[in-house]
Design an enzyme around this catalytic site. Structure first.
Site, mmCIF file in Angstrom:
data_model
loop_
_atom_site.group_PDB
_atom_site.id
_atom_site.type_symbol
_atom_site.label_atom_id
_atom_site.label_comp_id
_atom_site.label_asym_id
_atom_site.label_seq_id
_atom_site.Cartn_x
_atom_site.Cartn_y
_atom_site.Cartn_z
ATOM 1 N N GLY A 136 0.824 -1.211 0.000
ATOM 2 C CA GLY A 136 0.000 0.000 0.000
ATOM 3 C C GLY A 136 0.853 1.254 0.000
ATOM 4 N N TYR A 137 1.415 1.577 -1.158
ATOM 5 C CA TYR A 137 2.247 2.771 -1.289
ATOM 6 C C TYR A 137 1.503 3.861 -2.071
ATOM 7 C CZ TYR A 137 6.876 1.108 0.362
ATOM 8 O OH TYR A 137 7.935 0.695 1.116
ATOM 9 N N GLU A 252 12.740 -4.019 -3.626
ATOM 10 C CA GLU A 252 11.813 -4.244 -4.743
ATOM 11 C C GLU A 252 12.553 -4.116 -6.066
ATOM 12 O OE1 GLU A 252 8.413 -1.623 -4.852
ATOM 13 O OE2 GLU A 252 7.531 -2.667 -6.571
HETATM 14 C C1 LIG Z 1 2.493 -3.195 -13.009
HETATM 15 C C2 LIG Z 1 2.416 -2.200 -11.880
HETATM 16 C C3 LIG Z 1 2.260 -2.678 -10.568
HETATM 17 C C4 LIG Z 1 2.152 -1.752 -9.511
HETATM 18 N N1 LIG Z 1 1.948 -2.245 -8.240
HETATM 19 C C5 LIG Z 1 1.826 -1.385 -7.198
HETATM 20 C C6 LIG Z 1 1.583 -1.879 -5.862
HETATM 21 O O1 LIG Z 1 1.445 -3.087 -5.638
HETATM 22 N N2 LIG Z 1 1.480 -0.976 -4.869
HETATM 23 C C7 LIG Z 1 1.619 0.364 -5.064
HETATM 24 O O2 LIG Z 1 1.553 1.106 -4.090
HETATM 25 N N3 LIG Z 1 1.823 0.877 -6.324
HETATM 26 C C8 LIG Z 1 1.933 0.017 -7.386
HETATM 27 N N4 LIG Z 1 2.116 0.512 -8.662
HETATM 28 C C9 LIG Z 1 2.096 1.972 -8.875
HETATM 29 C C10 LIG Z 1 3.453 2.556 -9.230
HETATM 30 O O3 LIG Z 1 4.321 2.545 -8.134
HETATM 31 C C11 LIG Z 1 3.184 3.997 -9.726
HETATM 32 O O4 LIG Z 1 2.383 3.895 -10.888
HETATM 33 C C12 LIG Z 1 4.466 4.726 -10.055
HETATM 34 O O5 LIG Z 1 5.194 4.998 -8.893
HETATM 35 C C13 LIG Z 1 4.197 6.048 -10.810
HETATM 36 O O6 LIG Z 1 3.269 6.825 -10.149
HETATM 37 P P1 LIG Z 1 1.998 7.450 -10.943
HETATM 38 O O7 LIG Z 1 1.316 6.303 -11.642
HETATM 39 O O8 LIG Z 1 1.205 8.217 -9.946
HETATM 40 O O9 LIG Z 1 2.605 8.398 -12.045
HETATM 41 P P2 LIG Z 1 3.090 9.902 -11.863
HETATM 42 O O10 LIG Z 1 3.905 9.991 -10.606
HETATM 43 O O11 LIG Z 1 1.911 10.799 -11.970
HETATM 44 O O12 LIG Z 1 4.034 10.081 -13.098
HETATM 45 C C14 LIG Z 1 3.548 10.414 -14.400
HETATM 46 C C15 LIG Z 1 4.741 10.647 -15.306
HETATM 47 O O13 LIG Z 1 5.500 11.773 -14.856
HETATM 48 C C16 LIG Z 1 6.859 11.418 -14.662
HETATM 49 N N5 LIG Z 1 7.424 12.118 -13.506
HETATM 50 C C17 LIG Z 1 6.818 12.293 -12.291
HETATM 51 N N6 LIG Z 1 7.641 12.938 -11.448
HETATM 52 C C18 LIG Z 1 8.793 13.159 -12.124
HETATM 53 C C19 LIG Z 1 10.027 13.786 -11.794
HETATM 54 N N7 LIG Z 1 10.246 14.299 -10.572
HETATM 55 N N8 LIG Z 1 11.005 13.835 -12.735
HETATM 56 C C20 LIG Z 1 10.801 13.308 -13.971
HETATM 57 N N9 LIG Z 1 9.644 12.704 -14.353
HETATM 58 C C21 LIG Z 1 8.660 12.635 -13.436
HETATM 59 C C22 LIG Z 1 6.841 9.914 -14.415
HETATM 60 O O14 LIG Z 1 8.085 9.320 -14.717
HETATM 61 C C23 LIG Z 1 5.719 9.460 -15.334
HETATM 62 O O15 LIG Z 1 6.197 9.295 -16.643
HETATM 63 C C24 LIG Z 1 2.216 -0.370 -9.758
HETATM 64 C C25 LIG Z 1 2.369 0.097 -11.077
HETATM 65 C C26 LIG Z 1 2.446 -0.803 -12.135
HETATM 66 C C27 LIG Z 1 2.586 -0.285 -13.527
#
Ligand SMILES: Cc1cc2nc3c(=O)[nH]c(=O)nc-3n(C[C@H](O)[C@H](O)[C@H](O)COP(=O)(O)OP(=O)(O)OC[C@H]3O[C@@H](n4cnc5c(N)ncnc54)[C@H](O)[C@@H]3O)c2cc1C
Length: 401
Positions: A136-137, A252
């Site tokens: 739950g992150y 991870e």
């Molecule tokens: C297959 C899969 C499994 C997952 N499983 C889990 C899970 O079990 N538990 C959980 O908690 N989460 C999970 N996630 C979520 C994952 O951790 C997030 O999707 C990821 O951290 C990106 O966050 P966001 O989707 O909110 O995108 P955003 O943070 O909104 O990012 C959108 C875009 O902006 C870019 N961006 C954002 N900030 C910056 C920066 N500072 N510099 C440059 N570029 C930037 C990103 O690289 C991305 O391209 C999973 C995701 C996937 C795809």
């Protein structure tokens, strides 16, 4: 060395005698639940009883967590012995006895940060695959900017009261417990986060599966409404959860890099696929351009595997994984995406099948694996975010954010 050879002989004999035939099927995709991989937990269906047998036998030796201390149910093996075990399992093409966020992510941080009582309570059921964990992150609005999370835990004297929402929680609907980042101080960002463990069967926890275009639902939105969490289920310091959160991400990323990404074509090797599908010329792949690209990819993948191995050695000798796991996670995503795209290209129109009799399992797997691999550069921290970590923590460049 002689001891290690004796260990190898014993291990080989034990695996030969104890690995059931249906558990010798070779490499499997690791992130989809419907491919026969074993995730355990209270909701496991055990459609193949040999899967349960294999898990129980391996867990009894502590070999689901080979290097964890025996005191917590682990195998107590040295790094060298654990490598022998991996090699011998590879020799037999044994399936992993257990896929588990508990083994890959939570357990290692519990070993570092948990109290003795917490270790005794939580680690052995992870080793035995009795409790399935989810992570739950992420929250809406807190993905890359994870420390912006808003799920609240309020101190109610004898318990924490949790309210809020997570998203992209992989397999939350299948999981028994969650390791969860919560906000415990609204006046600070990173220093206002704590790390809680709780049962997904607690009143007020509601995972809602998110249906993807593939028809599958590997993710959930997870809602918490007045969830009561016993005080003793906080890990580490109150408001000290960010340090644990980052450490867990290193585990991870390390795990993802050493093979934890979803399917690469059902264990079907690119070179053999090209020989079978794209035509042969005197035993070689006929298309010179495809041949060159597959060769370049295989060289890169081999070099990468050796780099991962070296980093793992260094991490075992030092203090566990470091920020350098971000380099490896970034490269692993790129290489897995390249491999799955090359596989689809190699199979040509036969890779276009989604299901049905006209397509072999490896053909269907190829397209699914390619689409699944798109997530590799997002999960566990996006590629851009990992490059930021590399620039700040590995290269020591200035932070312009
Ligand atoms: C297959 C899969 C499994 C997952 N499983 C889990 C899970 O079990 N538990 C959980 O908690 N989460 C999970 N996630 C979520 C994952 O951790 C997030 O999707 C990821 O951290 C990106 O966050 P966001 O989707 O909110 O995108 P955003 O943070 O909104 O990012 C959108 C875009 O902006 C870019 N961006 C954002 N900030 C910056 C920066 N500072 N510099 C440059 N570029 C930037 C990103 O690289 C991305 O391209 C999973 C995701 C996937 C795809």
């Amino acid at each position: 060395m002689a001891d290690l050879e004796a260990f190898r002989a014993e291990t080989r004999a034990w695996l030969e005698a104890n690995c059931p035939p249906s558990m010798r099927a070779g490499a499997v995709a690791v992130t989809e639940d419907d491919d026969g991989s074993i995730w355990g937990g209270r909701k496991a269906k055990w459609t193949n009883p040999e899967g349960k047998l294999w898990l129980d036998r391996m867990a009894a030796k502590g070999w689901t967590a080979p290097t964890w201390p025996k005191a917590y149910g682990g195998g107590g093996l040295s790094g060298a012995e654990a490598r022998v075990l991996t090699q011998e399992m590879g020799r037999l093409k044994a399936r992993p006895p257990l896929m588990s966020f508990g083994l890959w992510m939570l357990g290692p941080v519990l070993l570092e940060y948990a109290t003795e009582e917490q270790k005794q309570k939580f680690l052995p059921p992870i080793v035995r695959g009795e409790i399935r964990w989810c992570q739950g992150y992420s929250e809406p609005g807190a993905g890359s900017d994870l420390a912006g999370l808003r799920t609240q835990a309020v101190d109610k004297g004898d318990h924490w009261l949790v309210n809020g929402q997570k998203i992209w929680t992989s397999y939350a609907d299948q999981a028994d417990w969650i390791f969860c980042l919560v906000r415990t101080d609204n006046s600070k960002k990173h220093e206002g986060i704590s790390f809680l463990l709780f049962d997904m069967a607690s009143p007020g926890v509601e995972p809602r599966p998110i249906k993807l275009i593939s028809g599958q639902s590997p993710f959930c939105e997870t809602f918490f409404t007045d969830v009561k969490v016993p005080k003793e289920q906080l890990v580490g310091r109150f408001n000290g959860g960010w340090e644990i959160a980052k450490r867990l991400l290193q585990y991870e990323r390390q795990n993802i890099s050493s093979g934890g990404f979803g399917g690469g074509g059902g264990g079907y090797d690119l070179e053999h696929a090209a020989l079978d599908y794209a035509g042969k010329d005197e035993g070689k792949v006929a298309d010179a351009d495809l041949r060159a690209r597959i060769t370049a990819h295989k060289m890169e993948a081999r070099a990468f595997a050796m780099t991962v191995r070296r980093a793992e050695e260094e991490s075992k000798q030092g203090k566990g994984p470091s920020a350098a796991t971000s380099i490896i996670k970034y490269a692993a995503a790129k290489i897995n995406q390249e491999r799955t795209e090359l596989m689809v290209e190699t199979l040509g129109s036969q890779a276009l099948g989604w299901e049905g009799e006209g397509f072999k399992p490896q053909e269907i797997m190829a397209m699914r694996a390619m689409l699944r691999a798109k997530g590799n550069s997002i999960e566990g921290g996006t590629s851009e975010v990992n490059l930021n970590v590399v620039s700040k923590r590995v290269l020591g460049l200035m932070d312009h954010q």
